[in-house]
Write an enzyme that holds these catalytic residues in place. Sequence first.
Site, PDB file in Angstrom:
ATOM      1  N   ASP A  21       0.917  -1.100  -0.012  1.00 57.79           N
ATOM      2  CA  ASP A  21      -0.061   0.000   0.087  1.00 57.79           C
ATOM      3  C   ASP A  21       0.814   1.123   0.111  1.00 57.79           C
ATOM      4  OD1 ASP A  21      -2.217   1.413   0.136  1.00 57.79           O
ATOM      5  OD2 ASP A  21      -2.784   1.252   1.764  1.00 57.79           O
ATOM      6  N   GLY A  22       0.266   2.310  -0.426  1.00 53.34           N
ATOM      7  CA  GLY A  22       1.208   3.512  -0.496  1.00 53.34           C
ATOM      8  C   GLY A  22       1.534   3.818  -1.733  1.00 53.34           C
ATOM      9  N   ARG A  25       0.120   7.656  -2.515  1.00 56.02           N
ATOM     10  CA  ARG A  25       0.636   8.789  -1.747  1.00 56.02           C
ATOM     11  C   ARG A  25       2.170   9.025  -2.138  1.00 56.02           C
ATOM     12  NH1 ARG A  25      -1.163   5.959   3.334  1.00 56.02           N
ATOM     13  NH2 ARG A  25      -1.531   4.524   1.785  1.00 56.02           N
ATOM     14  N   TRP A  26       2.803   7.925  -2.476  1.00 51.11           N
ATOM     15  CA  TRP A  26       4.344   8.014  -2.905  1.00 51.11           C
ATOM     16  C   TRP A  26       4.399   8.923  -4.368  1.00 51.11           C
ATOM     17  CZ3 TRP A  26       7.505   6.843  -7.164  1.00 51.11           C
ATOM     18  CH2 TRP A  26       8.802   6.538  -6.886  1.00 51.11           C
ATOM     19  N   ARG A  34      -1.049   9.082  -9.966  1.00 49.70           N
ATOM     20  CA  ARG A  34      -0.858   7.867  -9.038  1.00 49.70           C
ATOM     21  C   ARG A  34      -0.288   6.751 -10.054  1.00 49.70           C
ATOM     22  NH1 ARG A  34      -4.240   7.216  -4.899  1.00 49.70           N
ATOM     23  NH2 ARG A  34      -4.230   5.091  -5.320  1.00 49.70           N
ATOM     24  N   SER A  66      -7.631  -5.370  -5.313  1.00 48.69           N
ATOM     25  CA  SER A  66      -8.598  -6.035  -4.625  1.00 48.69           C
ATOM     26  C   SER A  66     -10.128  -5.858  -5.334  1.00 48.69           C
ATOM     27  CB  SER A  66      -8.990  -5.243  -3.072  1.00 48.69           C
ATOM     28  OG  SER A  66      -9.426  -3.960  -3.477  1.00 48.69           O
ATOM     29  N   ASN A  69     -10.963  -2.495  -5.273  1.00 48.35           N
ATOM     30  CA  ASN A  69     -10.170  -1.575  -6.304  1.00 48.35           C
ATOM     31  C   ASN A  69     -10.749  -1.329  -7.549  1.00 48.35           C
ATOM     32  OD1 ASN A  69      -7.043  -2.598  -5.085  1.00 48.35           O
ATOM     33  ND2 ASN A  69      -8.029  -0.770  -4.435  1.00 48.35           N
ATOM     34  N   ARG A  72     -12.116   2.117  -8.232  1.00 51.37           N
ATOM     35  CA  ARG A  72     -11.261   3.340  -8.559  1.00 51.37           C
ATOM     36  C   ARG A  72     -11.866   4.017  -9.893  1.00 51.37           C
ATOM     37  NH1 ARG A  72      -5.390   2.363  -5.788  1.00 51.37           N
ATOM     38  NH2 ARG A  72      -6.340   1.997  -3.748  1.00 51.37           N
ATOM     39  N   ARG A 195      -5.218  -1.683   8.906  1.00 51.81           N
ATOM     40  CA  ARG A 195      -6.320  -2.596   8.807  1.00 51.81           C
ATOM     41  C   ARG A 195      -6.089  -3.445   7.524  1.00 51.81           C
ATOM     42  NH1 ARG A 195      -7.473   2.751   6.563  1.00 51.81           N
ATOM     43  NH2 ARG A 195      -7.108   2.851   4.287  1.00 51.81           N
ATOM     44  N   GLU A 208       0.951 -12.997  12.618  1.00 48.01           N
ATOM     45  CA  GLU A 208       1.565 -12.005  13.206  1.00 48.01           C
ATOM     46  C   GLU A 208       1.217 -10.759  12.367  1.00 48.01           C
ATOM     47  OE1 GLU A 208       2.566 -11.661  16.449  1.00 48.01           O
ATOM     48  OE2 GLU A 208       2.118 -13.937  16.781  1.00 48.01           O
TER      49      GLU A 208
END
Length: 247
Positions: A21-22, A25-26, A34, A66, A69, A72, A195, A208
């Site tokens: 993810d990200g 924003r990157w 994007r 996903s 997605n 979008r 999340r 974990e």
Amino acid sequence: MSLKEKINPAKLPQHIAIIMDGNGRWAKQQGEQRIFGHENGVKSVRESVEAAAELGVKYLTLYAFSTENWNRPKEEVMALMQLLVHTISAETATLNKNNIRLQAIGDLKSLPSDCYNELQEAIDKTKTNTRTTLVLALSYSSRWEIINAMKEIAEKIQNNTLSPSEITEQTINAHLCTAEIPEPELMIRTSGEHRISNFLLWQLAYAELYFTDKLWPDFRKEDLYEAILDYQNRERRFGKTSEQLIS
Ligand code: IPE
Ligand code: IPE
Ligand code: MG
């Protein structure tokens, strides 16, 4: 001692799952669109796959797209699908060279046909590889997967090939896309979001969870090593007490 050397091979997770993810924003941070972020995420995919294979991690699942997605903007979805087609066809030779098997989970039939065909070809060409299995979650969501499993199980009951009292965890496992894949012991999400976003809800029951603020296009081998080291320092109790684990 390098981070890699600190990893205990005896306590290596067999299966690592990553929510990449990200990217958006990157790209924004660089003043770009994007899709530039998605393009730059490919290097992080390469690094993670290589690092996992070098360490001996048997399964690496990457959440690439996903079910949600699809909502979008159309241009982003199309650009992502094109990137996927190009990347898969360009990387198949490297996967073979590194003895990595490709698999995919999700509603693959919903992918554009060129994407679906490229994917199936790569899966087929790499199917005898044995070092590490790279699983791409594409058009995947856990609720979609669980609904499918429920439908298949219901049909078996209707056909009298299964009775409700026979349903166990194994029955559910066997009807998920991950039937042949062990549960992930470690789940990593980049970009500081805490999340699960409809990813492997059943399979992550005792995984974990590791979160990093790094945006996906900045994720490198060292970041994977850090996550694994963090995982190796945790006590996995599975409902028991700490004392029970020692004795
Ligand atoms: C992850 O990056 C890639 C996909 C979901 C396909 P995002 O595109 O979600 O990037 P952010 O979260 O908007 O920064
Ligand atoms: C999750 O990322 C899906 C993938 C990484 C493919 P999103 O960026 O779509 O997740 P949300 O919507 O922010 O939870
Ligand atoms: Mg995101």
